[in-house]
Scaffold this motif. Structure first.
Motif, PDB file in Angstrom:
ATOM      1  N   ALA A 379      31.859  40.052  21.650  1.00  0.00           N
ATOM      2  CA  ALA A 379      31.174  39.529  22.839  1.00  0.00           C
ATOM      3  C   ALA A 379      30.798  40.639  23.813  1.00  0.00           C
ATOM      4  O   ALA A 379      31.565  41.573  24.047  1.00  0.00           O
ATOM      5  CB  ALA A 379      32.052  38.498  23.540  1.00  0.00           C
ATOM      6  N   GLU A 380      29.594  40.527  24.363  1.00  0.00           N
ATOM      7  CA  GLU A 380      29.152  41.349  25.480  1.00  0.00           C
ATOM      8  C   GLU A 380      29.163  40.462  26.717  1.00  0.00           C
ATOM      9  O   GLU A 380      28.408  39.484  26.797  1.00  0.00           O
ATOM     10  CB  GLU A 380      27.749  41.909  25.214  1.00  0.00           C
ATOM     11  N   GLU A 381      30.009  40.777  27.685  1.00  0.00           N
ATOM     12  CA  GLU A 381      30.215  39.902  28.832  1.00  0.00           C
ATOM     13  C   GLU A 381      29.140  40.098  29.894  1.00  0.00           C
ATOM     14  O   GLU A 381      28.610  41.194  30.073  1.00  0.00           O
ATOM     15  CB  GLU A 381      31.603  40.130  29.434  1.00  0.00           C
ATOM     16  N   CYS A 382      28.849  39.006  30.600  1.00  0.00           N
ATOM     17  CA  CYS A 382      27.847  39.055  31.653  1.00  0.00           C
ATOM     18  C   CYS A 382      28.392  39.765  32.886  1.00  0.00           C
ATOM     19  O   CYS A 382      29.595  39.953  33.034  1.00  0.00           O
ATOM     20  CB  CYS A 382      27.395  37.635  32.018  1.00  0.00           C
ATOM     21  N   GLN A 383      27.498  40.130  33.790  1.00  0.00           N
ATOM     22  CA  GLN A 383      27.887  40.852  34.994  1.00  0.00           C
ATOM     23  C   GLN A 383      28.797  40.008  35.880  1.00  0.00           C
ATOM     24  O   GLN A 383      29.712  40.525  36.524  1.00  0.00           O
ATOM     25  CB  GLN A 383      26.631  41.249  35.777  1.00  0.00           C
ATOM     26  N   LEU A 384      28.558  38.680  35.895  1.00  0.00           N
ATOM     27  CA  LEU A 384      29.393  37.794  36.710  1.00  0.00           C
ATOM     28  C   LEU A 384      30.850  37.845  36.275  1.00  0.00           C
ATOM     29  O   LEU A 384      31.760  37.889  37.095  1.00  0.00           O
ATOM     30  CB  LEU A 384      28.872  36.357  36.620  1.00  0.00           C
ATOM     31  N   ASP A 385      31.075  37.851  34.961  1.00  0.00           N
ATOM     32  CA  ASP A 385      32.451  37.931  34.456  1.00  0.00           C
ATOM     33  C   ASP A 385      33.074  39.277  34.792  1.00  0.00           C
ATOM     34  O   ASP A 385      34.249  39.363  35.153  1.00  0.00           O
ATOM     35  CB  ASP A 385      32.480  37.711  32.941  1.00  0.00           C
ATOM     36  N   GLU A 386      32.263  40.337  34.671  1.00  0.00           N
ATOM     37  CA  GLU A 386      32.785  41.670  34.990  1.00  0.00           C
ATOM     38  C   GLU A 386      33.129  41.767  36.469  1.00  0.00           C
ATOM     39  O   GLU A 386      34.145  42.356  36.846  1.00  0.00           O
ATOM     40  CB  GLU A 386      31.751  42.728  34.598  1.00  0.00           C
ATOM     41  N   ASP A 387      32.278  41.161  37.330  1.00  0.00           N
ATOM     42  CA  ASP A 387      32.563  41.169  38.767  1.00  0.00           C
ATOM     43  C   ASP A 387      33.823  40.369  39.068  1.00  0.00           C
ATOM     44  O   ASP A 387      34.635  40.763  39.909  1.00  0.00           O
ATOM     45  CB  ASP A 387      31.378  40.583  39.534  1.00  0.00           C
ATOM     46  N   ASN A 388      33.969  39.230  38.379  1.00  0.00           N
ATOM     47  CA  ASN A 388      35.160  38.410  38.598  1.00  0.00           C
ATOM     48  C   ASN A 388      36.427  39.134  38.180  1.00  0.00           C
ATOM     49  O   ASN A 388      37.499  38.927  38.761  1.00  0.00           O
ATOM     50  CB  ASN A 388      35.035  37.088  37.831  1.00  0.00           C
ATOM     51  N   MET A 389      36.321  39.978  37.174  1.00  0.00           N
ATOM     52  CA  MET A 389      37.477  40.778  36.747  1.00  0.00           C
ATOM     53  C   MET A 389      37.708  41.934  37.707  1.00  0.00           C
ATOM     54  O   MET A 389      38.843  42.365  37.927  1.00  0.00           O
ATOM     55  CB  MET A 389      37.252  41.316  35.330  1.00  0.00           C
ATOM     56  N   LEU A 390      36.618  42.430  38.286  1.00  0.00           N
ATOM     57  CA  LEU A 390      36.719  43.602  39.159  1.00  0.00           C
ATOM     58  C   LEU A 390      37.430  43.265  40.470  1.00  0.00           C
ATOM     59  O   LEU A 390      38.180  44.088  41.009  1.00  0.00           O
ATOM     60  CB  LEU A 390      35.302  44.137  39.435  1.00  0.00           C
ATOM     61  N   ILE A 391      37.217  42.052  40.978  1.00  0.00           N
ATOM     62  CA  ILE A 391      37.812  41.669  42.261  1.00  0.00           C
ATOM     63  C   ILE A 391      39.331  41.729  42.227  1.00  0.00           C
ATOM     64  O   ILE A 391      39.949  42.371  43.094  1.00  0.00           O
ATOM     65  CB  ILE A 391      37.311  40.273  42.690  1.00  0.00           C
ATOM     66  N   PRO A 392      40.014  41.091  41.255  1.00  0.00           N
ATOM     67  CA  PRO A 392      41.474  41.211  41.245  1.00  0.00           C
ATOM     68  C   PRO A 392      41.957  42.639  41.016  1.00  0.00           C
ATOM     69  O   PRO A 392      43.023  43.031  41.507  1.00  0.00           O
ATOM     70  CB  PRO A 392      41.901  40.289  40.095  1.00  0.00           C
ATOM     71  N   ILE A 393      41.180  43.432  40.270  1.00  0.00           N
ATOM     72  CA  ILE A 393      41.562  44.832  40.065  1.00  0.00           C
ATOM     73  C   ILE A 393      41.519  45.584  41.387  1.00  0.00           C
ATOM     74  O   ILE A 393      42.433  46.352  41.725  1.00  0.00           O
ATOM     75  CB  ILE A 393      40.624  45.490  39.022  1.00  0.00           C
ATOM     76  N   ILE A 394      40.442  45.350  42.174  1.00  0.00           N
ATOM     77  CA  ILE A 394      40.323  46.021  43.474  1.00  0.00           C
ATOM     78  C   ILE A 394      41.441  45.580  44.406  1.00  0.00           C
ATOM     79  O   ILE A 394      42.071  46.403  45.093  1.00  0.00           O
ATOM     80  CB  ILE A 394      38.948  45.726  44.083  1.00  0.00           C
ATOM     81  N   VAL A 395      41.703  44.256  44.440  1.00  0.00           N
ATOM     82  CA  VAL A 395      42.769  43.743  45.305  1.00  0.00           C
ATOM     83  C   VAL A 395      44.118  44.311  44.881  1.00  0.00           C
ATOM     84  O   VAL A 395      44.927  44.751  45.716  1.00  0.00           O
ATOM     85  CB  VAL A 395      42.792  42.199  45.267  1.00  0.00           C
ATOM     86  N   GLY A 396      44.370  44.345  43.582  1.00  0.00           N
ATOM     87  CA  GLY A 396      45.627  44.899  43.080  1.00  0.00           C
ATOM     88  C   GLY A 396      45.774  46.371  43.418  1.00  0.00           C
ATOM     89  O   GLY A 396      46.862  46.834  43.820  1.00  0.00           O
ATOM     90  N   ALA A 397      44.664  47.113  43.284  1.00  0.00           N
ATOM     91  CA  ALA A 397      44.704  48.534  43.604  1.00  0.00           C
ATOM     92  C   ALA A 397      44.951  48.747  45.096  1.00  0.00           C
ATOM     93  O   ALA A 397      45.702  49.653  45.497  1.00  0.00           O
ATOM     94  CB  ALA A 397      43.395  49.200  43.177  1.00  0.00           C
ATOM     95  N   ALA A 398      44.324  47.903  45.926  1.00  0.00           N
ATOM     96  CA  ALA A 398      44.518  48.020  47.378  1.00  0.00           C
ATOM     97  C   ALA A 398      45.977  47.735  47.754  1.00  0.00           C
ATOM     98  O   ALA A 398      46.575  48.450  48.579  1.00  0.00           O
ATOM     99  CB  ALA A 398      43.583  47.063  48.101  1.00  0.00           C
ATOM    100  N   LEU A 399      46.547  46.694  47.136  1.00  0.00           N
ATOM    101  CA  LEU A 399      47.950  46.367  47.411  1.00  0.00           C
ATOM    102  C   LEU A 399      48.873  47.491  46.954  1.00  0.00           C
ATOM    103  O   LEU A 399      49.840  47.853  47.643  1.00  0.00           O
ATOM    104  CB  LEU A 399      48.324  45.053  46.720  1.00  0.00           C
ATOM    105  N   ALA A 400      48.567  48.039  45.766  1.00  0.00           N
ATOM    106  CA  ALA A 400      49.385  49.141  45.252  1.00  0.00           C
ATOM    107  C   ALA A 400      49.281  50.348  46.191  1.00  0.00           C
ATOM    108  O   ALA A 400      50.280  51.024  46.466  1.00  0.00           O
ATOM    109  CB  ALA A 400      48.934  49.516  43.847  1.00  0.00           C
TER     110      ALA A 400
END
Length: 424
Positions: A379-400
């Motif tokens: 599967a090649e994922e759409c940009q919306l899915d990648e953005d949805n994955m990016l948000i928790p990564i950014i939040v997690g990185a900010a918390l860390a």
């Protein structure tokens, strides 16, 4: 003298057919199939038959128009007793073209097109190195319409019969099967090719007709649609297109009470029939629900090995409509993927088709080309899915990062507090 005239006329007729075959002039033909005094199938059409045949030094191409002198063949029938409704026309020296119909109660379609041509006919196939009858058929005629509507297609529509260079090109077609009366229905199902030829809705349903048109309240969303699973197979029975998705139609139309209505409708997989066709660089998926006909057209760039959703068309005859809705857009660029891989988008996305029509997709995965083993490719994922994955990564990185800053501040403060004491 009479014998000479008859022979002369026959030679003129053969020469005329040969000339038509060379220039490829399609003629209009009107035929109907009747059972007693009842008409069940009626067709007005032009067709051009193209056949690549062998000669001693290679191949030639014969282009034979279906003449207006073609007659109804013995295989024509209104159906019954285990037989399907069929329209067969015969012409020339043993040539025939047959259409067999089927219906699910809501739609009717040509589920088999059969061409029979006689290579022994030297007027059409001069110097042919073979002789005798050749019969070819296909289930991919792409003729589909709603019950009690006339199928109409002015544009050229090419139907290939096998990979041997044999095809039938239909044009100026008006046809109806399972007819309730003797005349073609005034309600029409417009073919996809004709819909692509215009960028407006046919008939116009989005613009108010008079100043008295009012606007209905905004619709209440019906909830997330159920995911449907669809596939299209080749003539050999192997899958050539796979799709799974939840679909939601967002349509604006004028109601019978002269009110502009915006309605959001979910497509129900359990009530939806699907069909389609594939070739080397194009693929089509048809979804047929009661009073709704939705199609997706995909195109493949053989140079870049990239595919995309190039067209969407919709025909709808909903109870409150003042007139049927029919519209399409053949210049889209959605769902881009790579040959041999699938396109995936779990997030809700909106595909704008026309001013009056858009399509919402949910939990979508599709692969229109390069299907192997009846399963989706990587599967090649759409940009919306990648953005949805990016948000928790950014939040997690900010918390860390925040935790790290607090820890560093604590260690620095602790070190300074220890530095304030002296050893006794």
């Amino acid at each position: 003298m009479a014998q000479y005239s008859k022979t002369h006329l026959q030679l003129v007729k053969i020469a005329f057919i040969a000339i038509l075959g060379c220039v490829g002039v399609a003629q209009a033909l009107t035929v109907e199939v009747r059972d007693g005094n009842t008409t069940c199938i009626k067709a007005e059409l032009s067709a051009l038959i193209s056949v690549v045949y062998s000669v001693s030094n290679g191949t030639r191409t014969a282009r034979v128009p279906l003449p207006d002198s073609a007659t109804l063949g013995g295989g024509s029938s209104c159906g019954g007793d285990g037989r399907a409704p069929s329209l067969v026309v015969t012409f020339g020296s043993g040539h025939s073209l047959g259409l067999r119909f089927s219906s699910d109660g809501n739609q009717y379609s040509v589920d088999n097109l059969t061409l029979e041509y006689n290579l022994s006919d030297s007027a059409i196939f001069p110097n042919s190195s073979s002789a005798g009858l050749v019969t070819l058929s296909t289930a991919s005629a792409q003729i589909l319409a709603g019950i009690n509507t006339t199928y109409r297609c002015v544009s050229d529509s090419v139907v290939s019969l096998g990979g041997d260079g044999v095809s039938v090109t239909f044009s100026d077609v008006k046809m109806e099967a399972y007819m309730p009366g003797a005349d073609l229905s005034q309600n029409e199902t417009i073919c996809t090719a004709d819909q692509r030829a215009t960028t407006q809705v046919l008939p116009t349903t989005s613009a108010p007709k008079t100043s008295s048109v009012t606007t209905a309240p905004a619709p209440t969303p019906p909830g997330t649609p159920e995911q449907g699973h669809y596939n299209v197979t080749n003539d050999n029975g192997t899958a050539c297109l796979l799709a799974q998705m939840g679909l939601q139609l967002n349509l604006t139309y004028t109601s019978s009470s002269n009110t502009t209505v915006q309605q959001i409708v979910n497509l129900h997989p359990s009530q939806t029939r699907h069909t389609g066709s594939c070739d080397q660089t194009s693929a089509t998926l048809w979804l047929l629900e009661d009073r709704t006909n939705l199609s997706f057209s995909f195109a493949l760039n053989s140079t870049s090995n990239k595919y995309h959703l190039s067209g969407i068309s919709l025909s709808a005859v909903w109870p409150d409509m003042s007139e049927p809705f029919s519209g399409s857009n053949g210049s889209l660029d959605y769902l881009r993927g790579t040959l041999g891989r699938s396109y995936m988008c779990s997030a809700e996305q909106t595909l704008s088709v026309l001013t009056a029509f858009s399509l919402n997709t949910f939990q979508l995965q599709v692969q229109p080309f390069g299907v192997s083993g009846e399963q989706f490719g990587a599967a090649e994922e759409c940009q919306l899915d990648e953005d949805n994955m990016l948000i928790p990564i950014i939040v997690g990185a900010a918390l860390a990062g925040l935790v790290l800053i607090v820890l560093i501040a604590y260690l620095i403060g602790r070190k300074r507090s220890h530095a304030g004491y002296q050893t006794i």
